[in-house]
Scaffold this motif. Structure first.
Motif, PDB file in Angstrom:
ATOM      1  N   GLU A 255       0.830  -1.203   0.000  1.00 22.78           N
ATOM      2  CA  GLU A 255       0.000   0.000   0.000  1.00 22.78           C
ATOM      3  C   GLU A 255       0.872   1.264   0.000  1.00 22.78           C
ATOM      4  N   ALA A 256       1.906   1.268   0.837  1.00 25.27           N
ATOM      5  CA  ALA A 256       2.813   2.424   0.879  1.00 25.27           C
ATOM      6  C   ALA A 256       3.524   2.605  -0.464  1.00 25.27           C
ATOM      7  N   ARG A 257       3.922   1.493  -1.059  1.00 20.28           N
ATOM      8  CA  ARG A 257       4.601   1.556  -2.361  1.00 20.28           C
ATOM      9  C   ARG A 257       3.673   2.137  -3.432  1.00 20.28           C
ATOM     10  N   ALA A 258       2.399   1.752  -3.390  1.00 17.75           N
ATOM     11  CA  ALA A 258       1.440   2.236  -4.382  1.00 17.75           C
ATOM     12  C   ALA A 258       1.142   3.719  -4.210  1.00 17.75           C
TER      13      ALA A 258
ATOM     14  N   LEU B 230      16.345   8.707  -7.915  1.00 13.83           N
ATOM     15  CA  LEU B 230      16.714   7.580  -7.070  1.00 13.83           C
ATOM     16  C   LEU B 230      17.321   6.496  -7.946  1.00 13.83           C
ATOM     17  N   MET B 231      18.581   6.136  -7.653  1.00 10.77           N
ATOM     18  CA  MET B 231      19.328   5.194  -8.487  1.00 10.77           C
ATOM     19  C   MET B 231      19.909   4.090  -7.616  1.00 10.77           C
ATOM     20  N   ILE B 232      20.026   2.917  -8.181  1.00 11.48           N
ATOM     21  CA  ILE B 232      20.627   1.800  -7.443  1.00 11.48           C
ATOM     22  C   ILE B 232      22.154   1.951  -7.403  1.00 11.48           C
ATOM     23  N   GLU B 233      22.721   2.677  -8.374  1.00 12.09           N
ATOM     24  CA  GLU B 233      24.159   2.935  -8.383  1.00 12.09           C
ATOM     25  C   GLU B 233      24.430   4.286  -7.721  1.00 12.09           C
TER      26      GLU B 233
ATOM     27  N   ARG C 234      10.811  -1.694  -7.050  1.00 13.83           N
ATOM     28  CA  ARG C 234       9.994  -1.009  -6.044  1.00 13.83           C
ATOM     29  C   ARG C 234      10.084   0.515  -6.185  1.00 13.83           C
ATOM     30  N   ILE C 235      11.278   1.014  -6.437  1.00 10.24           N
ATOM     31  CA  ILE C 235      11.442   2.456  -6.579  1.00 10.24           C
ATOM     32  C   ILE C 235      10.715   2.967  -7.823  1.00 10.24           C
TER      33      ILE C 235
END
Length: 612
Positions: A286-289, A468-471, A520-521
């Motif tokens: 829910e928070a992700r949505a 927002l990046m994974i690297e 997710r991001i």
């Protein structure tokens, strides 16, 4: 068959009565094309297949097709359920087959009630079919009268209570949930959300102050309503002996960070939201949505149920569970080390204004020393400090209250402490190989160091959005080589995700892998776009409502840009940008005295004029 009209496979005879589309016509001449005379004396050349013979004539003029008195109803009753021809039906109803009786008969057939078909194959409908058709026509006529009455009420801005279901169609357009409205089209209005908004206000379906923007942007407008689990019995470091302060704006409802000082170590305590919101749980999805809390002048829509804040908000309970970051800085402001623990903390809630008066006290002076060093560290690495006007916009008892936010040292202290925690957590996760979303920002296109309001405005416009990046990569605006968001898990999903990763590592469990973080991001970022747009448009809506309700407002506008015949101004009192028509040349940072001339709330526009 005896009663049939002759079949004219080539051309109908001159002076015959023919049907052209739905109108009577007389054949004037026949050649490669047929010349016909229409009502009103107009002539037209058509092909043979474009007309159908109703009577072979002679018909000298269309004026001879005078109304006829006959017994067509009696003929229908006699022929009910059978088939006939135009000639037979005319002879039965009028005792004669002439151009005039043929046309009168065909008009009855064309009505489609008692008869239907073609001149050579006319079907006399059954009584049941006629009664059914009559009922349908009556219902259609009643619906049309009702529709016209409704449009008249709309035009007069006086809808009836029973009109609400119809107006829901206009509301869907106003909220961006559909692209058209039959009602607006019928009233002659362009079918846009703004025009639908105007119409709904005009007829009183929406209040004049109604804010449609969160729903139009697709943002959720109610809190999540999900069960909240009990707090797990984790082993926690007891830090209740340290004085901890949650410092925020007066009236803040979701305190999720607090500060303590322990010698040379600054502790940043953050509500341990991940203790209740596990990865892939219903609460987490829910928070992700939702992506983030939705902060509106009229209230807050939380991404998590209120019970999560009630249990975990720092200072809302005598003792609070936290995820705490103990950070030590060097003399140059660089981070030397960080400890991360699940903790118990005892938090006192204070406002920025209160702390501003106490910054020299032993509780806060060491904190300020550390955060000042860290700010100098960031500044030396290119951090941008923009002193642009900010305001708080609130709706209190139906009234818009706009309050400038003063530039307080206490606010800067908290901001730098949160940024310090973000860098410390980012470095810790990178060192430990814990995948998290790093917050990055490219350098601005305009590299000029901002020294006044106009250059600050230009510098802000030159910055790219934070990504927002994974690297890991640099965050140019903050002057940090590494940074992540980790201090607002009650309010923002990306912070919650970082906390979930840290808790997994602390518990000795495998955290999510990089591909899961990216997925997710991506999902939460898409939701956050609607949240941010809904907030921005809502703030503009209420600011314009304030100006509409205060038509005598006068205020200052600072010129921060120039366009053709217009000046771009910032209104510090409202923290609002506007464009003003100018006749004379103006210079950047020039102060103009402004007055409101027109406010268009549905269109989110306001016009100002320059005074003096």
């Amino acid at each position: 068959m005896k009663g049939n009209l002759p079949a004219y496979h080539a051309n109908p005879p001159v002076d015959s009565l023919v049907l052209y589309k739905i109108r009577p016509a007389r054949v004037v001449s026949v050649g490669e094309k047929i010349e016909i005379e229409l009502e009103g004396g107009h002539s037209k050349r058509v092909r043979a297949k474009d007309v159908e013979v109703l009577h072979p004539g002679p018909l000298r003029q269309l004026a001879d097709l005078t109304p006829q008195t006959g017994e067509l109803t009696e003929a229908w009753e006699l022929l009910e359920g059978t088939e006939t021809t135009l000639r037979e039906l005319a002879e039965l109803a009028f005792d004669a087959f002439t151009p005039a009786t043929a046309w009168a008969t065909w008009q009855r057939v064309a009505e489609g009630l008692t008869f239907s078909g073609t001149p050579n194959a006319i079907r006399a409908q059954t009584r049941e079919a006629v009664e059914r058709e009559q009922a349908e026509r009556a219902a259609k006529a009643a619906a049309e009268r009702d529709w016209q009455d409704f449009l008249a009420r709309m035009a007069a801005a006086s809808p009836a209570p029973e009109d609400a279901p119809r107006l829901a169609e206009v509301e869907r357009l106003a909220l961006g949930q559909s692209e058209r409205s039959r009602i607006l089209e019928a009233l002659g209005h362009q079918q846009t959300p703004e025009n639908a908004h105007r119409a709904l206000i005009q007829v009183g379906y929406w209040a004049s102050h109604h804010n449609p923007h969160p729903r139009r942007c697709g943002a959720p407008i109610t809190d999540a309503d999900l069960p909240v689990p009990e707090l797990p019995e984790d082993e926690r470091l007891d830090l209740t002996h340290l004085a901890a302060y949650a410092i925020d704006d007066e009236g803040n409802q979701d305190p999720d960070d607090a500060l303590s000082i322990d010698g040379e170590r600054l502790w940043v305590h953050v509500a341990d939201v991940a203790a209740l919101v596990a990865a892939d749980s219903e609460l987490e999805r829910e928070a992700r949505a939702r992506g983030a809390n939705l902060y509106l002048p009229e209230g807050i829509v939380n991404m998590l149920p209120a019970a999560v804040t009630d249990r975990l908000g720092l200072g809302l309970q005598p003792v609070s569970p936290a995820l705490s970051f103990g950070i030590r800085c060097g003399e140059a402001g660089e981070i030397l080390d960080v400890e991360i623990h699940r903790t118990w903390v005892r938090v006192e809630r204070l406002s920025y204004e209160t702390v501003e008066q106490r910054l020299d006290e032993p509780a806060f002076a060491p904190m300020r020393t550390i955060t000042d060093r860290f700010r100098a560290y960031r500044t030396a690495r290119g951090a941008t400090s923009l002193d642009l006007p900010e305001v708080s916009v609130r709706v209190v008892d139906g009234r818009v209250v706009i309050r400038p936010l003063p530039k307080l040292n206490s606010r800067a202290l908290v901001t730098d402490a949160m940024l310090m925690a973000g860098e410390a957590v980012a470095r810790f996760c990178l060192d430990q190989g814990i995948p998290i979303p790093f917050a990055t920002q490219a350098p601005p296109e305009n590299g000029e160091e901002p020294t006044d309001l106009a250059t600050m405005y230009a510098r802000r416009r030159g910055f790219k959005p934070t990504r927002l990046m994974i690297e890991p990569d640099r965050h140019a605006g903050l002057g940090l080589d590494l940074y992540t968001r980790a201090t607002s898990p009650l309010r923002r999903y990306s912070d919650l995700l970082v906390h979930q990763q840290l808790r997994s590592w602390l518990a000795g469990r495998e955290p999510l892998v990089a591909s899961q973080i990216v997925e997710r991001i991506g999902e939460s970022d898409a939701a956050s776009v609607a949240i941010r747009r809904g907030e921005r448009l809502s703030n503009q809506h209420w600011k314009l409502l304030f100006l509409r309700d205060n038509p005598d407002w006068r205020g200052e506008g600072i010129v921060v840009g120039r366009e053709e015949r217009r000046a771009v101004v910032l209104l510090p009192e409202l923290a609002m940008e506007a464009r003003v028509r100018i006749r004379d040349e103006v210079s950047l940072n020039q102060s103009l005295r402004l007055a409101v001339t027109e406010v268009d709330l549905p269109g989110l526009t306001v016009n100002f004029r320059i005074l003096g």
